[in-house]
Write a protein that holds these residues in place. Structure first.
Motif, PDB file in Angstrom:
ATOM      1  N   TRP A  84      37.969  45.480  37.806  1.00 30.07           N
ATOM      2  CA  TRP A  84      36.898  45.841  36.879  1.00 30.07           C
ATOM      3  C   TRP A  84      37.143  45.175  35.528  1.00 30.07           C
ATOM      4  N   ARG A  85      38.378  45.264  35.055  1.00 30.00           N
ATOM      5  CA  ARG A  85      38.725  44.683  33.757  1.00 30.00           C
ATOM      6  C   ARG A  85      38.450  43.185  33.737  1.00 30.00           C
ATOM      7  N   LYS A  86      38.809  42.491  34.808  1.00 33.55           N
ATOM      8  CA  LYS A  86      38.592  41.044  34.855  1.00 33.55           C
ATOM      9  C   LYS A  86      37.115  40.685  34.972  1.00 33.55           C
ATOM     10  N   ARG A  87      36.337  41.517  35.654  1.00 35.99           N
ATOM     11  CA  ARG A  87      34.897  41.233  35.774  1.00 35.99           C
ATOM     12  C   ARG A  87      34.179  41.398  34.441  1.00 35.99           C
ATOM     13  N   GLN A  88      34.804  42.054  33.479  1.00 32.49           N
ATOM     14  CA  GLN A  88      34.186  42.204  32.163  1.00 32.49           C
ATOM     15  C   GLN A  88      34.220  40.902  31.379  1.00 32.49           C
ATOM     16  N   ARG A  89      35.029  39.948  31.824  1.00 30.79           N
ATOM     17  CA  ARG A  89      35.160  38.657  31.134  1.00 30.79           C
ATOM     18  C   ARG A  89      34.898  37.504  32.099  1.00 30.79           C
ATOM     19  N   PRO A  90      33.628  37.283  32.487  1.00 31.90           N
ATOM     20  CA  PRO A  90      33.349  36.191  33.422  1.00 31.90           C
ATOM     21  C   PRO A  90      33.696  34.817  32.850  1.00 31.90           C
ATOM     22  N   ASP A  91      33.793  34.707  31.526  1.00 26.29           N
ATOM     23  CA  ASP A  91      34.188  33.432  30.938  1.00 26.29           C
ATOM     24  C   ASP A  91      35.656  33.114  31.225  1.00 26.29           C
TER      25      ASP A  91
END
Length: 104
Positions: free
Chosen positions: A62-69
């Motif tokens: 979830w945490r990583k999906r918050q930063r697609p860049d």
């Protein structure tokens, strides 16, 4: 009685309590509790209904999906814009068929 082996292997947990998840997010337990509703509204993983523990891998994803860049491999691909969508408008279909017949 058999003895336990002398060599023990580290086993990372799959679940963690709220205080550990708060630390993983760089929050105190009180800060985590205060913003939990907003996190859940954004898709943050809910704790297990039986144990109350959080799935650590789900939290990390979830945490990583918050930063697609930063993690584009976790972002779903967008459909290509040039793909023709099927028409349901019979008038438009008729006009296209006539155009194809005229142009041969």
């Amino acid at each position: 009685m058999p003895r336990a082996p002398l060599v023990r292997f580290r086993m990372d947990p799959a679940y963690a309590p709220a205080d550990k998840i708060a630390r993983r997010l760089c929050l105190t337990e009180a800060q985590f509790a205060a913003c939990a509703r907003k996190l859940y509204a954004r898709g943050f993983p809910l704790p297990d209904e039986t144990t109350g523990m959080y799935d650590i891998e789900a939290v990390d994803r979830w945490r990583k999906r918050q930063r697609p860049d930063l993690y584009p491999e976790l972002t779903p691909t967008q459909p290509a814009a040039d793909i023709a969508r099927p028409r349901t408008d019979w008038g438009a279909r008729f006009a296209e068929a006539e155009e194809r017949q005229r142009n041969g």
